[in-house]
Structures are given as structure tokens and as C-alpha cells.
Design a protein around this motif. Sequence first.
Motif, PDB file in Angstrom:
ATOM      1  N   GLU A   5      -5.937   3.783  -8.123  1.00 25.98           N
ATOM      2  CA  GLU A   5      -4.589   3.820  -8.698  1.00 25.98           C
ATOM      3  C   GLU A   5      -3.692   2.710  -8.161  1.00 25.98           C
ATOM      4  O   GLU A   5      -2.676   2.399  -8.767  1.00 25.98           O
ATOM      5  N   GLU A   6      -4.056   2.135  -7.016  1.00 24.90           N
ATOM      6  CA  GLU A   6      -3.235   1.077  -6.411  1.00 24.90           C
ATOM      7  C   GLU A   6      -3.193  -0.120  -7.355  1.00 24.90           C
ATOM      8  O   GLU A   6      -4.228  -0.687  -7.691  1.00 24.90           O
TER       9      GLU A   6
ATOM     10  N   MET B 264       0.847  -1.167   0.000  1.00 20.67           N
ATOM     11  CA  MET B 264       0.000   0.000   0.000  1.00 20.67           C
ATOM     12  C   MET B 264       0.893   1.231   0.000  1.00 20.67           C
ATOM     13  O   MET B 264       1.803   1.348   0.804  1.00 20.67           O
ATOM     14  N   SER B 265       0.609   2.141  -0.903  1.00 26.82           N
ATOM     15  CA  SER B 265       1.436   3.337  -1.023  1.00 26.82           C
ATOM     16  C   SER B 265       1.204   4.275   0.159  1.00 26.82           C
ATOM     17  O   SER B 265       0.165   4.234   0.828  1.00 26.82           O
ATOM     18  N   GLU B 266       2.187   5.115   0.386  1.00 26.04           N
ATOM     19  CA  GLU B 266       2.092   6.082   1.490  1.00 26.04           C
ATOM     20  C   GLU B 266       0.944   7.067   1.264  1.00 26.04           C
ATOM     21  O   GLU B 266       0.238   7.442   2.206  1.00 26.04           O
ATOM     22  N   ALA B 267       0.736   7.469   0.015  1.00 24.37           N
ATOM     23  CA  ALA B 267      -0.357   8.397  -0.291  1.00 24.37           C
ATOM     24  C   ALA B 267      -1.718   7.763  -0.009  1.00 24.37           C
ATOM     25  O   ALA B 267      -2.615   8.409   0.537  1.00 24.37           O
TER      26      ALA B 267
ATOM     27  N   GLN C 269      -2.291   5.357   2.156  1.00 26.45           N
ATOM     28  CA  GLN C 269      -2.408   5.272   3.616  1.00 26.45           C
ATOM     29  C   GLN C 269      -2.863   6.596   4.217  1.00 26.45           C
ATOM     30  O   GLN C 269      -3.691   6.632   5.131  1.00 26.45           O
TER      31      GLN C 269
ATOM     32  N   LYS D 119      -4.071  -4.767  -4.985  1.00 23.27           N
ATOM     33  CA  LYS D 119      -4.594  -4.689  -3.622  1.00 23.27           C
ATOM     34  C   LYS D 119      -4.436  -6.010  -2.887  1.00 23.27           C
ATOM     35  O   LYS D 119      -4.521  -6.056  -1.677  1.00 23.27           O
TER      36      LYS D 119
ATOM     37  N   TYR E   5      -7.076   7.371  -5.061  1.00 21.42           N
ATOM     38  CA  TYR E   5      -5.812   6.685  -4.766  1.00 21.42           C
ATOM     39  C   TYR E   5      -6.001   5.172  -4.705  1.00 21.42           C
ATOM     40  O   TYR E   5      -5.119   4.413  -5.087  1.00 21.42           O
TER      41      TYR E   5
END
Length: 180
Positions: free
Chosen positions: A68-69, A1-4, A6, A72, A65
Motif C-alpha cells: 500500500e505504500e 514511511m507510514s506509521e502503520a 513502521q 518506497k 502495508y
Amino acid sequence: MSEALQRQRRNVTALSSLLILFNFADVSIAKVSLLGTELLVGDPAKLAAFVWLIWVYFLLRYYQYWREEPDKGLSKAFRDRFDRCAKDYTGKDFVQDMHGSPRYYKLSREGWFNWRYSVENVHPVEGNALVGENIPISIIRVCAWAIFSAIHVCINTPRVTEHVLPFPLAILALASTLLV
């Protein structure tokens, strides 16, 4: 999971939780303290409208967002558990046969209530598929595997709480405001 992602998840989860708490605890705001300065709220409805506007923004940003992941992991975790159920039931290991050739399987429906697990062996040199076993499986068993796999993914992996939970929480926040 990206920081953005999160960060967006944290924002929508925190604000939705606060909205649910405020609705169920029947909290009303009379004054707000901002850096030691007391602000009296003249019209709480305008403040509530502003908070809801921020909530919509946070929910939209989380959705963007989340879309965009790239991976998952939800469907893979579900498939892995479903495959484990099938392997346990059939007693077959669908990864390789005794010669090291890969084996592939396919769950297909035959009629309304009959399913079949088809196993194919792949020839290691020629690469073509050799027809293997056909194992009949009832619809009840397939449904049970699907339910069991979904429960397993919900309880034993972080996938659902990371990716899915903010959506029902946001819906609950909206429903708690409209229904209370």
C-alpha cells in the motif's frame, strides 16, 4: 514511511529476530511467566506452532502495508545513482542545455552487448524533441553501473533497511527453523 508500516515492520522484524535467536541458540521453553504467574508449558511444540502462526500473521500484515505504500523511494534512489554514473562517464549534464532547455536521455540496447545513451534536447517554445548525441556504452559498463548503484542504495540510504530487510529476515527465520 507510514506509521502503520513502521509498526508492522517492527513486529515482523522483532519476531523474526527472536525466532532466529531461539533456533541458533537452541533455546527451549519450559515455563512462561505472565504478570507474575508462572505457566508450565506442557507441550512446547504447540507453543512454537502458535508463535509461527503469529509470525505468518505479522509477515502478511507487513506485506499488505508495504504494498500500500505509494512511494518506497527504492527505484528513484537507484535511478539517481545510475544517472550520476552516466553523467560522470559521459561528461554530460542531462538536466538542461546551455539555453535552459530540458534534456532527456534514454538508455537503449542495440544487439546483445551494445548499449547506447541517446540524448534529446527539447525545444523550449515548440516542445518537440531535437535529436542530440548518441553515446555508445558497453554492457560491462552498464552492469557495473547497476551493481554500483545497487550497492550505493543498500549502504548509503535507509531504503533497503526500511523496506526490504524484513523480507530476508523473515526468510532466514523460516530457513533457520527448517534447516536446524
